[in-house]
Design an enzyme around this catalytic site. Structure first.
Site, PDB file in Angstrom:
ATOM      1  CG  HIS A 174       3.941   4.003   1.898  1.00 35.97           C
ATOM      2  ND1 HIS A 174       3.436   4.750   2.688  1.00 35.97           N
ATOM      3  CD2 HIS A 174       4.226   4.344   0.917  1.00 35.97           C
ATOM      4  CE1 HIS A 174       3.121   5.831   1.955  1.00 35.97           C
ATOM      5  NE2 HIS A 174       3.723   5.336   0.337  1.00 35.97           N
ATOM      6  CD  GLU A 175       6.085   2.184  -2.129  1.00 33.84           C
ATOM      7  OE1 GLU A 175       5.393   1.526  -3.487  1.00 33.84           O
ATOM      8  OE2 GLU A 175       6.135   2.780  -2.462  1.00 33.84           O
TER       9      GLU A 175
ATOM     10  CD  GLU B 176       1.794   8.364  -1.359  1.00 29.41           C
ATOM     11  OE1 GLU B 176       2.128   7.661  -0.735  1.00 29.41           O
ATOM     12  OE2 GLU B 176       0.991   7.968  -2.563  1.00 29.41           O
TER      13      GLU B 176
ATOM     14  CG  HIS C  30       0.543   3.019  -2.842  1.00 33.29           C
ATOM     15  ND1 HIS C  30      -0.649   3.758  -2.275  1.00 33.29           N
ATOM     16  CD2 HIS C  30       1.832   3.564  -2.446  1.00 33.29           C
ATOM     17  CE1 HIS C  30      -0.084   5.138  -2.276  1.00 33.29           C
ATOM     18  NE2 HIS C  30       1.509   4.230  -2.052  1.00 33.29           N
TER      19      HIS C  30
END
Lengths: 188, 381
Positions: free
Chosen positions: B125-126, B200, B129
């Site tokens: 997930h990071e 997100e 980003h």
């Protein structure tokens, strides 16, 4: 006057046409390089695994004297994989066999509590597990890139440019093992 | 965001010197200065305000390995720096100005609570980003928001002080001015939040695609959201950068979820991830629409056509040995490991005693010697 305007329009159209071709060509080249780069990533990880296996053998040798067959299978699979110089497909086959032998080695290791308490072994296990994952992820990224590149190649008008400049083909790094093909189990 | 900032600054200028342009000019100067600061040291400031310590591979091999795996899966050009934050609340964020100079930070509590697959989901997930350049967008919008909040704060205070002396301007200008001062920050915040929420979802979808295993992230989100500790080092501006809103334990804000939260509801994110039939963007989109009943999803148009899951996360060859629930001794060991890292980076001195005990001294320790609590042997510091 009218002839002049027509030439101008013609020149403008030609310039736009050439720019368009350059754009498509560059985009194809970028995608192709991405594929090559992705393949290099896989090779880095495969090499890492080849290098780790002798260490692993050295560590488990003392503990697993009764598992000669398992150990030899790993060594042999490593040799075959290292000497495989074919295309992506045959390389993938050799690597999958190596993965399989490693899998059974770690399964057998479960029966040796002394070995499982060995710090060196644990570190190697994590190192091999992550290398194994990295191979998978590099392969996954490579396949995505190949898919992207192939799609880009096939659409019109790119396919004409591909014909003219003879862009090469890439095959995916496929999995042959049926067990691996299955979707990961979902638990909740 | 920029428009609001410009309007806000014009209103300020209008009031103070009766000149819109002057306010705009100040605004532009302030904005450029802030952006420069942000670009060159925003990530460092953010990391140090969170108390993050940079670690190496030796400190926590599993974390390093997982980050490297996800770096490969996402095709990032460079390995990001890895930081650990000394907090018990499980959380994580990514920051930096570009995929080439990015950082990932996780808290101590996250490392202790999650197993490898869940950690992988969070890191994926990071990484999403970073790969989607969210980190720079969030840094910039965060900076603008911070500037607006700061300015309106200062001006509102000075306004009270000068009220009696200022007789200029019609009543409507004052009202306009006050309105701008009060509404500016709120509007900016709402936009900031909308941007961050959308990102997100997109990062969740990407994480599923990178790991080919949405349940890893879903389980991690469950563990993170069931935690009740609040993060001490997070504030309103930085909250949007974490994987799960670190400031969540307010009954009121929970109800205002959709508008005032930096993150979509975690329950909703988990439901979407669990409902995914497959691991590509298309199934994320389907699941998103089914759960939220919205017609447009944040991943619409971001899909790379044809990229299906030619390869599922087969990997797991060796790592399948990881059990769902880790045995207590593994947890204790992870606790030790993370605490040792924190001690090491807080300049503690270690002395290994012959009896196997590790003595740890804080940098403030002034004594010359210390008795080992187990074997009573005296060590010199």
């Amino acid at each position: 006057m009218g002839g002049n305007t027509l030439t101008l329009i013609g020149v403008a159209a030609a310039i736009i046409f050439i720019l368009l071709i350059i754009r498509i060509y560059n985009s194809l080249i970028a995608k192709k390089n991405q594929v090559k780069n992705a393949w290099a990533q896989i090779e880095v990880q495969l090499k890492r695994r080849y290098d780790l296996i002798p260490n692993l053998m050295e560590t488990v040798k003392g503990y697993m004297e009764h598992e000669r067959a398992t150990l030899e299978a790993v060594v042999k699979a490593r040799q075959i994989a290292m000497s495989s110089q074919g295309d992506a497909k045959s390389q993938a086959n050799a690597e999958n066999i190596l993965t399989g032998t490693l899998k059974s080695l770690f399964a057998v290791a479960e029966n040796y509590p002394d070995l499982k308490a060995n710090q060196n072994f644990l570190a190697l296990q994590e190192e091999l597990a992550t290398t194994e994952n990295k191979i998978s992820f590099a392969r996954q990224f490579y396949n995505d890139c190949v898919m992207n590149y192939n799609t880009e190649k096939e659409i019109f008008p790119n396919n004409v440019i591909v014909e003219v400049f003879r862009f090469e083909n890439f095959t995916m790094f496929e999995i042959t093992d049926n067990e691996e093909r299955q979707a990961p189990k979902v638990q909740f | 965001m920029l428009i609001i900032f410009a309007m806000f600054m014009s209103a300020v200028g209008l009031y103070f010197v009766n000149d819109v342009l002057f306010g705009l000019l100040i605004g532009i100067v302030v904005w450029i200065v802030m952006c420069l600061i942000t670009y060159f040291s925003g990530d460092k400031m953010f990391l140090s305000s969170a108390g993050a310590k940079k670690i190496t591979k030796e400190d926590f091999p599993v974390l390093y390995d997982v980050v490297e795996e996800m770096k490969i899966a996402s095709g990032l050009p460079k390995m990001p720096d890895i930081y650990i934050i000394d907090e018990d609340a499980p959380n994580a964020f990514a920051t930096g100005r570009s995929p080439e100079s990015a950082s990932v930070a996780v808290t101590r509590g996250l490392l202790v609570r999650l197993n490898r697959q869940e950690l992988q989901g969070v890191i994926a997930h990071e990484m999403a980003h970073i790969a989607n350049s969210d980190i720079l967008v969030m840094l910039y919008t965060g900076t603008i928001l911070g500037t607006i909040v700061l300015m309106s704060d200062i001006l509102l205070r000075s306004r009270i002080n000068t009220r009696s002396s200022s007789g200029k301007g019609g009543g409507y200008i004052i009202i306009l001015y006050l309105l701008a001062l009060i509404l500016g920050p709120i509007c900016a915040q709402l936009i900031y939040l909308a941007i961050s929420r959308k990102r997100e979802y997109l990062a969740d979808a990407c994480a599923a695609q990178f790991t080919r295993y949405p349940m890893g992230l879903a389980n991690a989100l469950m563990k993170i959201s069931s935690n009740t500790d609040e993060m001490k080092s997070a504030n309103n501006v930085t909250a949007a950068m974490y994987i799960v809103n670190p400031l969540k334990f307010d009954k009121v804000t929970k109800k205002l979820n959709d508008l005032s939260s930096t993150h979509p509801s975690t329950q909703e994110r988990i439901k979407i991830l669990t409902k995914m039939a497959n691991v590509d963007f298309e199934s994320y989109e389907k699941a998103f629409k089914a759960i939220t009943h919205k017609s447009q999803s944040p991943v619409t148009g971001k899909m790379s056509k044809g990229v299906s899951w030619a390869v599922p996360l087969a990997a797991a060859a060796i790592s399948t040995a990881i059990p769902e629930e880790e045995p207590p001794e593994v947890k204790i060991q992870k606790h030790r490991q993370t605490e040792n890292i924190m001690w090491k980076y807080n300049d503690y001195i270690f002395i290994e005693c012959e009896c196997g005990t590790k003595l740890k001294f804080p940098p403030e320790y002034k004594g010359m010697e210390m008795k080992c609590p187990h074997c009573k042997k005296v060590h010199f510091v």
